[in-house]
Design an enzyme around this catalytic site. Structure first.
Site, PDB file in Angstrom:
ATOM      1  N   ASN A 158       0.731  11.945   6.433  1.00  0.00           N
ATOM      2  CA  ASN A 158       1.058  12.648   7.687  1.00  0.00           C
ATOM      3  C   ASN A 158       2.569  12.730   7.915  1.00  0.00           C
ATOM      4  O   ASN A 158       3.021  13.240   8.934  1.00  0.00           O
ATOM      5  CB  ASN A 158       0.355  12.002   8.890  1.00  0.00           C
ATOM      6  CG  ASN A 158       0.878  10.613   9.210  1.00  0.00           C
ATOM      7  OD1 ASN A 158       1.753  10.091   8.514  1.00  0.00           O
ATOM      8  ND2 ASN A 158       0.357  10.009  10.266  1.00  0.00           N
ATOM      9  N   ASP A 217       8.823 -15.894  10.040  1.00  0.00           N
ATOM     10  CA  ASP A 217       9.236 -15.956   8.636  1.00  0.00           C
ATOM     11  C   ASP A 217       8.915 -17.322   8.040  1.00  0.00           C
ATOM     12  O   ASP A 217       9.497 -18.331   8.445  1.00  0.00           O
ATOM     13  CB  ASP A 217      10.761 -15.755   8.513  1.00  0.00           C
ATOM     14  CG  ASP A 217      11.150 -14.308   8.330  1.00  0.00           C
ATOM     15  OD1 ASP A 217      10.275 -13.488   8.023  1.00  0.00           O
ATOM     16  OD2 ASP A 217      12.349 -14.006   8.487  1.00  0.00           O
ATOM     17  N   ILE A 266       6.460   3.030  -1.937  1.00  0.00           N
ATOM     18  CA  ILE A 266       5.669   2.536  -3.069  1.00  0.00           C
ATOM     19  C   ILE A 266       4.721   3.619  -3.581  1.00  0.00           C
ATOM     20  O   ILE A 266       4.595   3.823  -4.797  1.00  0.00           O
ATOM     21  CB  ILE A 266       4.920   1.246  -2.671  1.00  0.00           C
ATOM     22  CG1 ILE A 266       5.953   0.160  -2.307  1.00  0.00           C
ATOM     23  CG2 ILE A 266       4.004   0.774  -3.794  1.00  0.00           C
ATOM     24  CD1 ILE A 266       5.369  -1.092  -1.700  1.00  0.00           C
ATOM     25  N   TYR A 269      -0.085  -7.339  12.026  1.00  0.00           N
ATOM     26  CA  TYR A 269       0.010  -6.604  10.758  1.00  0.00           C
ATOM     27  C   TYR A 269      -0.796  -7.325   9.668  1.00  0.00           C
ATOM     28  O   TYR A 269      -1.656  -6.738   9.016  1.00  0.00           O
ATOM     29  CB  TYR A 269       1.481  -6.465  10.339  1.00  0.00           C
ATOM     30  CG  TYR A 269       1.626  -6.045   8.894  1.00  0.00           C
ATOM     31  CD1 TYR A 269       1.235  -4.774   8.482  1.00  0.00           C
ATOM     32  CD2 TYR A 269       2.112  -6.930   7.924  1.00  0.00           C
ATOM     33  CE1 TYR A 269       1.323  -4.392   7.151  1.00  0.00           C
ATOM     34  CE2 TYR A 269       2.207  -6.550   6.595  1.00  0.00           C
ATOM     35  CZ  TYR A 269       1.807  -5.282   6.217  1.00  0.00           C
ATOM     36  OH  TYR A 269       1.891  -4.921   4.893  1.00  0.00           O
ATOM     37  N   THR A 295      -1.308  -7.333   1.055  1.00  0.00           N
ATOM     38  CA  THR A 295      -0.036  -8.026   1.234  1.00  0.00           C
ATOM     39  C   THR A 295      -0.224  -9.539   1.229  1.00  0.00           C
ATOM     40  O   THR A 295      -1.284 -10.029   1.649  1.00  0.00           O
ATOM     41  CB  THR A 295       0.607  -7.615   2.579  1.00  0.00           C
ATOM     42  OG1 THR A 295       1.662  -8.528   2.895  1.00  0.00           O
ATOM     43  CG2 THR A 295      -0.397  -7.675   3.719  1.00  0.00           C
ATOM     44  N   ARG A 311      11.918 -15.628  -1.352  1.00  0.00           N
ATOM     45  CA  ARG A 311      10.892 -14.587  -1.500  1.00  0.00           C
ATOM     46  C   ARG A 311      10.755 -14.195  -2.966  1.00  0.00           C
ATOM     47  O   ARG A 311      11.648 -14.414  -3.765  1.00  0.00           O
ATOM     48  CB  ARG A 311      11.271 -13.328  -0.692  1.00  0.00           C
ATOM     49  CG  ARG A 311      11.292 -13.536   0.813  1.00  0.00           C
ATOM     50  CD  ARG A 311       9.887 -13.697   1.381  1.00  0.00           C
ATOM     51  NE  ARG A 311       9.884 -13.883   2.828  1.00  0.00           N
ATOM     52  CZ  ARG A 311       9.994 -15.068   3.439  1.00  0.00           C
ATOM     53  NH1 ARG A 311      10.127 -16.181   2.733  1.00  0.00           N
ATOM     54  NH2 ARG A 311       9.957 -15.147   4.755  1.00  0.00           N
TER      55      ARG A 311
END
Ligand code: UDP
Length: 325
Positions: free
Chosen positions: A34, A285, A14, A141, A117, A221
């Site tokens: 990095n 999910d 992205i 996450y 997100t 989604r």
């Protein structure tokens, strides 16, 4: 846009495509990465190799390049890995962002666009999900990104920063010229895995869950073309440069597509069957995730141009056939 923008983690999927769109809009971009998962060949503008946790290197880079605004894409983003190694995620995503904010403060740079997100919301309590949806992230996450959003809110309130957080739904597609696209190792995303299965490069796709309460039993989604994601970053940066303090926005189209619909679209676009088998649900999910994007449309005037899933998949398919990196 005449600004000088540093893309932290800009050698990834992205970030590199945002760099391309910013450059086209007249910005000067500097990539800081990095290269742990990014690609040298994807980096736009000049490339500085460095870690986000290296505050001194960041401060020097921000000062040397007289940066006006920062976009922060650098993060570990594999949900499954985050469950196994949460500390790594808090280190890179949370401590890394604190290091970046300190460096920005040291260098006197206080405009930031942050990659957040929809995982910060956790399982949907209502659909479409709007920005006021409660936060209940289920993976380390998602929790790391949620913690960062809270830190950013404090920096906006008390440290003089102007910050916009964009909460991505599912990024997809590639630049139509075939120069920039998605290349993860390991790859875990549906569209590249399904395309590779069709091209005979990977084993048949596993359909994770076919008994969800959705229109065909598979997960829904909200797939957004990466160029539409990039145009939102450009709009967000322009606002901050014009003196706006920033806000949080969902970045999705509002359209839901099922896993089976993705497979059908790939078959229609490529003319190849997607070999697949039914598999158990993937832990964590949610059955359906799609955005309300009213806020970003109203405030920033963002409008997705890739609204048809087949056209998004066309760009992903031509990239997958001939990936440059
Ligand atoms: N998916 C699948 N098989 C795969 C990878 C993904 O069925 O090999 C499904 C997954 O369960 C989800 C959707 O495809 O419903 C999108 O998954 P992806 O990993 O691309 O993005 P996520 O929504 O997890 O961010």
């Amino acid at each position: 846009m005449k600004a000088r923008v540093m893309l932290i983690g800009g050698a990834g999927y992205i970030g590199s495509i945002c760099g391309h769109v910013l450059t086209q809009a007249g910005a000067t971009v500097v990539t800081y990465d990095n290269l742990s998962s990014g690609h040298r060949a994807a980096a736009q503008g000049s490339l500085i190799e460095g870690d986000i946790r290296d505050r001194a290197a960041l401060t020097t880079a921000l000062k040397t390049h007289r940066i006006d605004a920062v976009m922060h894409f650098a993060a570990l983003s594999l949900v499954g890995e985050s469950v196994k190694h949460p500390l790594r995620y808090f280190d890179v995503n949370v401590a890394g962002t604190v290091s970046l904010l300190q460096a920005m403060s040291d260098a006197g740079v206080r405009r930031l666009v942050f990659s957040s997100t929809c995982a910060i919301y956790g399982p949907p309590q209502r659909l479409p999900m709007d920005e006021a949806h409660p936060h209940a992230p289920i993976s380390p996450y998602g929790r790391s990104k949620d913690m960062v959003e809270k830190i950013l809110a404090a920096c906006r309130e008390r440290e003089g920063f102007s910050i916009t957080a964009l909460r991505y739904f599912n990024a997809a597609g590639a630049t139509p010229d075939g120069l920039l696209g998605e290349s993860h190792s390991p790859e875990s995303h549906l569209i590249p895995l399904a395309l590779d299965a069709a091209l005979g490069r990977r084993p048949p796709l596993s359909l994770f869950g076919t008994d969800y309460e959705t229109r065909d039993g598979t997960c829904v989604r909200d797939y957004v073309h990466v160029l539409d994601l990039a145009s939102a970053h450009l709009l967000a940066a322009q606002r901050l440069l014009a003196g706006d303090r920033g806000d949080v926005y969902n970045l999705g189209t509002g359209n839901g597509t099922t896993v089976r619909e993705i497979i059908d679209a790939i078959e229609a676009v490529t003319g190849l069957p997607v070999p697949h088998s039914e598999a158990p649900r993937r832990p964590g999910d949610p059955p359906a995730l799609y955005a309300s994007s009213e806020k970003i449309r109203a405030d920033l005037g963002w409008e997705p141009t890739w609204t048809d899933i087949a056209s998004i998949i066309e760009t992903a398919a031509s990239w997958s056939k001939n990936p440059r990196y």
